[in-house]
Write a protein that holds these residues in place. Structure first.
Motif: not given
Length: 120
Positions: A1-28
Motif C-alpha cells: 500500500m502506498i500513501t496519497r503523498r507517495e501517489v502524488a510524488l510518483r505522478l508528479d502532481i501537487p498533494l492538494e490536487m490528489a486530495r481535490r480529486h479524491d484519490l484515496p489515503n492509501r492505494m495498492s
C-alpha cells in the motif's frame, strides 16, 4: 500500500490536487498501475499543461548526513549551494571560498537550512 503523498510524488502532481480529486489515503500498487494505465481526464489535462519550468516536487538532501525528503519548492527559493539539517553546525560544511558571502535561509522543507554562497 502506498500513501496519497507517495501517489502524488510518483505522478508528479501537487498533494492538494490528489486530495481535490479524491484519490484515496492509501492505494495498492495494482490500483496505482491502473491509474497510470488509464488516467482520468483531470490527470491527462494536468500533465498536458506542464511547462517544465518549475518542478512540482524537489528532492532535498542534507549535505552533511544525507537525510532526504521530498518537498514542494517555493518560488522564493534561490539556488542553494548546500542544504543541511537544522541541527548541524555551520562548521560541518566546507568553508566558503575567498570573496564569497554566505547566507543561511531557515525553513526549507521540514528541517532544512539552505546555504547560499554569493560572490561579493
Amino acid at each position: 500500500m502506498i500513501t496519497r503523498r507517495e501517489v502524488a510524488l510518483r505522478l508528479d502532481i501537487p498533494l492538494e490536487m490528489a486530495r481535490r480529486h479524491d484519490l484515496p489515503n492509501r492505494m495498492s500498487d495494482a490500483e496505482f498501475d491502473e491509474l497510470q494505465a488509464n488516467p482520468p481526464a483531470w490527470l491527462v489535462q494536468s500533465l498536458a499543461n506542464r511547462t517544465g519550468k518549475r518542478p512540482v516536487w524537489m528532492q532535498l538532501t542534507c549535505t552533511v548526513c544525507g537525510f532526504t525528503e521530498a518537498a514542494r519548492p517555493k518560488k522564493w527559493w534561490p539556488a542553494f549551494t548546500y542544504l543541511t539539517c537544522d541541527w548541524h553546525d555551520a562548521d560541518e560544511l566546507p568553508a566558503p571560498a575567498e570573496g564569497v558571502f554566505r547566507s543561511e535561509i531557515d525553513g526549507i522543507g521540514s528541517r532544512f537550512v539552505g546555504i547560499v554562497d554569493e560572490k561579493v
